[in-house]
Design a protein around this motif. Structure first.
Motif, PDB file in Angstrom:
ATOM      1  N   GLU A  50       0.826  -1.204   0.000  1.00 21.78           N
ATOM      2  CA  GLU A  50       0.000   0.000   0.000  1.00 21.78           C
ATOM      3  C   GLU A  50       0.866   1.262   0.000  1.00 21.78           C
ATOM      4  OE1 GLU A  50      -3.245  -2.698   2.314  1.00 21.78           O
ATOM      5  OE2 GLU A  50      -2.081  -1.222   3.443  1.00 21.78           O
ATOM      6  N   LEU A  51       2.044   1.175   0.609  1.00 25.22           N
ATOM      7  CA  LEU A  51       2.988   2.293   0.531  1.00 25.22           C
ATOM      8  C   LEU A  51       3.491   2.458  -0.899  1.00 25.22           C
ATOM      9  CD1 LEU A  51       2.866   1.608   3.605  1.00 25.22           C
ATOM     10  CD2 LEU A  51       5.260   2.283   3.735  1.00 25.22           C
ATOM     11  N   MET A  52       3.699   1.329  -1.582  1.00 24.75           N
ATOM     12  CA  MET A  52       4.117   1.391  -2.982  1.00 24.75           C
ATOM     13  C   MET A  52       3.012   1.991  -3.853  1.00 24.75           C
ATOM     14  SD  MET A  52       6.114  -2.269  -3.339  1.00 24.75           S
ATOM     15  CE  MET A  52       6.703  -1.944  -5.008  1.00 24.75           C
ATOM     16  N   LYS A  57       4.163   3.259  -7.458  1.00 23.14           N
ATOM     17  CA  LYS A  57       5.156   2.306  -7.946  1.00 23.14           C
ATOM     18  C   LYS A  57       4.678   0.859  -7.944  1.00 23.14           C
ATOM     19  CE  LYS A  57       9.087   5.188  -6.579  1.00 23.14           C
ATOM     20  NZ  LYS A  57      10.314   5.286  -5.735  1.00 23.14           N
ATOM     21  N   TYR A  58       3.442   0.621  -7.509  1.00 28.40           N
ATOM     22  CA  TYR A  58       2.943  -0.755  -7.505  1.00 28.40           C
ATOM     23  C   TYR A  58       2.426  -1.095  -8.902  1.00 28.40           C
ATOM     24  CZ  TYR A  58       1.050  -5.019  -5.493  1.00 28.40           C
ATOM     25  OH  TYR A  58       0.802  -6.336  -5.194  1.00 28.40           O
ATOM     26  N   PRO A  59       2.614  -2.344  -9.357  1.00 25.48           N
ATOM     27  CA  PRO A  59       2.194  -2.700 -10.725  1.00 25.48           C
ATOM     28  C   PRO A  59       0.715  -2.461 -11.009  1.00 25.48           C
ATOM     29  CG  PRO A  59       3.639  -4.391  -9.831  1.00 25.48           C
ATOM     30  CD  PRO A  59       3.339  -3.448  -8.705  1.00 25.48           C
ATOM     31  N   PRO A 228      12.066 -10.584  -0.163  1.00 22.90           N
ATOM     32  CA  PRO A 228      11.140  -9.498  -0.469  1.00 22.90           C
ATOM     33  C   PRO A 228      11.839  -8.303  -1.111  1.00 22.90           C
ATOM     34  CG  PRO A 228      11.833  -9.294   1.795  1.00 22.90           C
ATOM     35  CD  PRO A 228      12.614 -10.454   1.201  1.00 22.90           C
ATOM     36  N   VAL A 229      13.133  -8.449  -1.399  1.00 24.07           N
ATOM     37  CA  VAL A 229      13.967  -7.300  -1.763  1.00 24.07           C
ATOM     38  C   VAL A 229      13.954  -7.019  -3.258  1.00 24.07           C
ATOM     39  CG1 VAL A 229      16.285  -6.318  -1.641  1.00 24.07           C
ATOM     40  CG2 VAL A 229      15.432  -7.736   0.238  1.00 24.07           C
ATOM     41  N   GLY A 230      14.232  -8.051  -4.066  1.00 24.55           N
ATOM     42  CA  GLY A 230      14.257  -7.839  -5.506  1.00 24.55           C
ATOM     43  C   GLY A 230      15.659  -7.683  -6.062  1.00 24.55           C
ATOM     44  N   THR A 255      13.163  -3.022  -3.594  1.00 21.59           N
ATOM     45  CA  THR A 255      14.265  -2.242  -4.173  1.00 21.59           C
ATOM     46  C   THR A 255      14.150  -2.182  -5.689  1.00 21.59           C
ATOM     47  OG1 THR A 255      15.777  -4.126  -4.414  1.00 21.59           O
ATOM     48  CG2 THR A 255      15.803  -2.953  -2.308  1.00 21.59           C
ATOM     49  N   GLY A 256      13.050  -2.679  -6.217  1.00 20.22           N
ATOM     50  CA  GLY A 256      12.842  -2.669  -7.656  1.00 20.22           C
ATOM     51  C   GLY A 256      12.727  -4.077  -8.205  1.00 20.22           C
TER      52      GLY A 256
END
Length: 338
Positions: A50-52, A57-59, A228-230, A255-256
């Motif tokens: 939800e922050l994303m 920035k969320y898909p 969970p980082v990416g 992190t992307g």
């Protein structure tokens, strides 16, 4: 049952533009859909995705303005004309995606499609009911359906003091007692907490390199990494996996997204496995979801799992709760009490 619209005017935390804070506004609920349930929200969970969304920035982004959130616990106020399972006064919890199947849980009232709604056992408090849906569903599904846990294996759990991370530590410790659990976190207080949850080795990444520490203590490598980082850690993770057996289970990209075009080649070189987890499609299979929550409530009742709740914020302080997560200050789940 009723299919009449609920015209109640109530307070909710709304997002008007991406990149901005939430604003507390008066909202009129839309008419109740035939499969919708109107709920008085007692507690709602704040989740990192939800922050994303707030950052754009969320898909999958909702149409603005929007009330965020789909995770709550509360009491049924009214049901749509085709709802057969729930009735006024029932205690319930929900797990839905912001903008899909719910009007949003960051408010005093929410409409939720019955597909994403579940009965809350009498023995479980509303506070607990709002704290567990997303983190337990994610952790339980990954442990049981996305990876194969070796009996005497070694697993690495990042952000082990966060909502999903702390749940992974507890469930892995309870269900796989011979497993060696490594957790990472960002301060000494979190280190102590993660140890208490069942981790065998905990690394404060602000003081030590988790890569160097794991290479020293586990030279043969680790079997599973819950990631969970990416993109940021992908090469480091590949270097830590045990050849032939190692698996990365990716469930976030804070992190992307992973953009390494050579990833498949790197996995093949070590005979390694990459597994992914995305919750939203799984929520369409309600019987499977109910089975998972039944098992989670059994673990709760036998005290093999206890939800880690960091702090509860009143609705008017929702942005403080969001800031706490952004600043990595939370140890466990952050909740809102509308």
């Amino acid at each position: 049952m009723s299919s009449k619209g609920n015209s109640t005017n109530f307070r909710a935390a709304r997002l008007s533009s991406f990149g901005s804070s939430l604003q507390i506004e008066s909202v009129d609920l839309p008419p109740l859909g035939s499969r919708d349930v109107s709920i008085k929200v007692h507690f709602a969970g704040i989740n990192f995705y939800e922050l994303m969304i707030m950052d754009g920035k969320y898909p999958s982004l909702p149409t603005l303005p929007a009330t965020l959130g789909g995770e709550l616990a509360g009491v049924v106020l009214e049901t749509g004309s085709d709802v057969k399972t729930f009735h006024k006064g029932d205690r319930v919890f929900s797990l839905a995606q912001t903008g899909k199947g719910t009007t949003g849980s960051y408010g005093k009232i929410a409409h939720v499609n019955e597909q994403y709604l579940y009965a809350l056992p009498k023995a479980v408090s509303f506070k607990t009911g709002a704290s567990i849906p997303m983190v337990t569903f994610a952790a339980y599904t990954m442990l049981h359906k996305r990876v194969t846990i070796p009996e005497n294996g070694v697993v690495l759990i990042h952000s082990a003091a966060g909502g999903v991370g702390s749940t992974l530590v507890q469930l892995a410790s309870a269900m796989f007692p011979k497993l060696t659990i490594i957790g990472t976190c960002s301060n000494d207080q979190k280190v102590e907490t993660v140890h208490s949850l069942g981790a065998d080795v905990v690394i404060n990444t602000k003081k030590r390199s988790f890569v160097d520490e794991i290479h020293k203590k586990f030279p043969s490598g680790v079997d599973i990494i819950f990631d969970p980082v990416g993109q940021q850690y992908i090469d480091a993770h590949l270097s830590l996996l045990r050849p032939l057996y190692g698996t990365i289970c990716s469930y976030g990209t804070y992190t992307g997204p992973i953009t390494d075009s050579a990833l498949v080649t790197k996995l093949r070189k070590g005979n390694l496995t990459f597994s992914g987890f995305l919750m939203w499609p799984l929520l369409e299979h309600k019987e499977s979801c109910m089975d998972i929550f039944t098992n989670v409530f059994e673990l709760l009742s036998t005290k093999q799992f206890k939800p880690l709740i960091d702090k509860v914020f009143p609705l008017e302080k929702v942005n403080d709760g969001i800031a706490r997560i952004r600043q990595r200050k939370n140890i466990g789940k952050v909740l809102i009490k509308p």
